[in-house]
Design a protein around this motif. Structure first.
Motif, mmCIF file in Angstrom:
data_model
loop_
_atom_site.group_PDB
_atom_site.id
_atom_site.type_symbol
_atom_site.label_atom_id
_atom_site.label_comp_id
_atom_site.label_asym_id
_atom_site.label_seq_id
_atom_site.Cartn_x
_atom_site.Cartn_y
_atom_site.Cartn_z
ATOM 1 N N THR A 139 50.619 36.115 42.928
ATOM 2 C CA THR A 139 50.147 37.208 42.060
ATOM 3 C C THR A 139 49.338 36.675 40.892
ATOM 4 O OG1 THR A 139 52.241 37.140 40.845
ATOM 5 C CG2 THR A 139 52.076 38.708 42.671
ATOM 6 N N GLU A 140 49.715 35.512 40.398
ATOM 7 C CA GLU A 140 48.953 34.913 39.306
ATOM 8 C C GLU A 140 47.602 34.415 39.800
ATOM 9 O OE1 GLU A 140 49.552 31.496 35.851
ATOM 10 O OE2 GLU A 140 50.991 31.706 37.507
ATOM 11 N N ALA A 141 47.598 33.896 41.043
ATOM 12 C CA ALA A 141 46.344 33.368 41.584
ATOM 13 C C ALA A 141 45.335 34.473 41.855
ATOM 14 C CB ALA A 141 46.634 32.585 42.872
ATOM 15 N N MET A 142 45.833 35.681 42.127
ATOM 16 C CA MET A 142 44.937 36.799 42.386
ATOM 17 C C MET A 142 44.092 37.146 41.170
ATOM 18 S SD MET A 142 47.437 39.280 44.617
ATOM 19 C CE MET A 142 46.223 40.590 44.579
ATOM 20 N N LEU A 143 44.600 36.778 39.974
ATOM 21 C CA LEU A 143 43.855 37.087 38.760
ATOM 22 C C LEU A 143 42.597 36.220 38.649
ATOM 23 C CD1 LEU A 143 43.836 38.714 36.122
ATOM 24 C CD2 LEU A 143 45.171 36.885 35.066
ATOM 25 N N PHE A 144 42.666 35.017 39.203
ATOM 26 C CA PHE A 144 41.527 34.104 39.140
ATOM 27 C C PHE A 144 41.182 33.667 40.570
ATOM 28 C CE2 PHE A 144 44.028 33.448 35.249
ATOM 29 C CZ PHE A 144 43.088 33.863 34.307
ATOM 30 N N PRO A 145 40.522 34.506 41.339
ATOM 31 C CA PRO A 145 40.171 34.130 42.726
ATOM 32 C C PRO A 145 39.185 32.969 42.719
ATOM 33 C CG PRO A 145 39.069 36.162 42.097
ATOM 34 C CD PRO A 145 40.022 35.849 40.983
#
Length: 529
Positions: free
Chosen positions: A494-500
């Motif tokens: 979910t955190e990685a989705m913020l910075f694709p």
């Protein structure tokens, strides 16, 4: 019918009167009696009524075991006068009740008192100076301000989370408080604290706020000697010297050398009678008629001694300074006499402590209008005063410190940020209400996390900051508030989705790469010698 504790609030004396009548009617045994060759059903002797009511009052937590039999007889006289009881011939209206064998009965319905509708005193709004308007001849440009150069490192050190830029601000210059302003602050905050301790929604029905003199509060706090006794500015209001000498003589016992004259048998009793006569001739009690309801209301807190002590501390600050000083000296004398084992007995039949309460209760607390329970209520209050007089009649240090800090805050030059509503008038004081432990834990968890979650969401949605700065702020937020961060980003995905991650493009093929690789240099025949 079980007795119940009547807590603080308006018309407490009336509520107690009605409860005692109901308890007395329910608990008084009725049986058949004979008088002058005639039988009377469902009646009781006067002495039986005294026994029953005395036991009832002694076991009732609103009054306690210190109620005497004589006080019980006086209350039954008032019952007869108000037609709570009547004699066997139906006569009532006179206070000729005695502790004897005469027969009485209950009328078909004993009258309960209704609660009077007091006119609203209105809430007094305290006006403060216009803080934002500077004095004539002064402007913000003339206020010296030391410039501070703040880099990012200093900013992050001062604030755990830094969002955006520092908003535009300006200094708000406040006028100097006058003595009247300070006195009104003392009055407002003192009454607010009293209301909170009593647990009331408003003081209007137990106290006329307009009758509270703010100057008296300030004088009672600051004009005191080393022993905490009020010092009066008007010396004509002091106690006469001969009364002070008499009080000191009894308080210090036989060893007192203030009176330079020989004593005789019964000397202490004559001195005591002189003191009683002096305080008994006062036109108004020391706690004043105006504050009768507030002190009666405080009696509802006696089951919580610490609360009762604080409420009495604050209430006694409202008294005129001369009344407060006389109360301090009188109650201190009463307490010392009660504990003085060397002093000869002042009465043959009454214990010294009981004698002190009976002799001085009415000059300390009574109502301007006759109230049927005022003697019992005054005795209850005076007994508590004697047991806790050193703490009650001292200045409450916590209240003093909080008010002084608030006055300093009002005088301080402050910074006003853009969008802040510092020009609005001060809000009325808010008061706390008791909640359960479970509700407290829920508010503790949700009350602090909701604004932090909103703050985190603002960082996430902010498109005006670079990815690098956003990552830096999120990392700092995660370090400071890991639980809130974990709720928003439960997994690394979910955190990685913020910075694709951006797809990496292959570099273009250079034209020189299509040519043959570099060949080493070969000599030709033309170079041969």
């Amino acid at each position: 019918m079980e007795p119940r504790l009547v807590g603080p609030g308006p018309y407490r004396a009336t509520r107690l009167w009605n409860e005692i009548i109901e308890l007395f009617r329910a608990g008084m045994p009725l049986r058949k009696h004979r008088c002058r060759f005639k039988s009377y059903e469902r009646c009781f002797k006067a002495s039986e009524a005294v026994d029953c009511l005395h036991e009832l009052l002694g076991s009732n937590q609103n009054f306690g075991p210190e109620v005497t039999r004589d006080q019980t007889v006086k209350l039954l006289k008032k019952f007869l006068k108000n037609h709570v009881i009547e004699d066997i011939k139906g006569r009532w209206g006179k206070e000729d009740f005695g502790d004897d064998g005469r027969l009485y009965r209950f009328p078909p319905s004993s009258p309960l008192k209704s609660y009077p509708k007091k006119p609203s005193c209105g809430k007094e709004v305290i006006k403060f100076p216009d803080w934002n308007e500077p004095k004539a001849g002064l402007s913000q440009e003339h206020i010296p301000v030391k410039s501070v150069a703040m880099n990012s490192e200093m900013w992050y050190k001062r604030h755990s989370i830094a969002i955006g830029e520092v908003p535009a601000c300006k200094l708000v210059f406040r006028r100097e408080l006058t003595q009247t302003n300070i006195e009104e602050v003392w009055k407002s905050m003192t009454l607010a604290r009293l209301q909170k301790v009593l647990g009331l929604d408003s003081l209007d029905e137990v106290l006329d706020i307009k009758l509270v003199n703010s100057k008296h509060i300030v004088q009672n706090v600051y004009n005191v000697n080393k022993q905490g006794i009020v010092t009066l500015e008007d010396k004509s209001k002091e106690l006469p010297h001969w009364i002070l000498s008499a009080m000191k003589c009894l308080a210090n016992g036989p060893s007192c050398s203030d009176l330079k004259q020989p004593t005789y048998s019964g000397f202490e009793r004559d001195v005591f009678k002189t003191i009683v006569d002096y305080f008994g001739q006062m036109k108004e009690p020391l706690l004043t008629f105006h504050f009768f309801d507030i002190f009666v209301s405080v009696l509802g807190l006696l089951q919580k001694p610490s609360k009762a002590v604080e409420a009495l501390q604050i209430s006694c600050l409202l008294l005129p300074p001369e009344n407060r000083k006389r109360l301090q000296l009188l109650v201190r004398m009463m307490a010392r006499i009660s504990l003085n084992q060397d002093l000869p007995p002042l009465s043959e039949s009454v214990r010294t402590r009981t004698l002190m309460v009976q002799a001085f209760s009415r000059c300390i607390l009574c109502s301007k209008d006759e109230i049927d329970l005022d003697e019992l209520l005054a005795a209850k209050l005076v007994s508590f005063l004697m047991d806790n007089y050193q703490e009650i009649l001292s200045v409450p240090s916590a209240l003093k410190s909080s008010i002084e800090d608030h006055v300093v805050h009002l005088q301080r030059v402050q910074i006003k940020y853009a969008g802040a509503d510092s020009d609005a008038p001060l809000p009325p004081p808010s008061f706390c209400h008791q909640i359960s432990t479970g509700e407290f834990e829920y508010q503790k968890a949700t009350g602090s996390q909701e604004p932090l979650a909103a703050l985190l969401e603002e960082i996430v949605m902010n498109k005006e900051i670079s990815v690098k700065d956003k990552k830096k702020k999120l990392k700092q937020f995660q370090k400071s508030y890991p639980e809130v961060y974990r709720v928003r980003f439960p997994t690394p995905e979910t955190e990685a989705m913020l910075f694709p991650e951006k797809t990496k493009q292959k570099p273009p093929i250079l034209m020189w790469a299509l040519k043959k690789p570099f060949q080493p240099f070969h000599r030709t025949r033309s170079f041969r010698m």
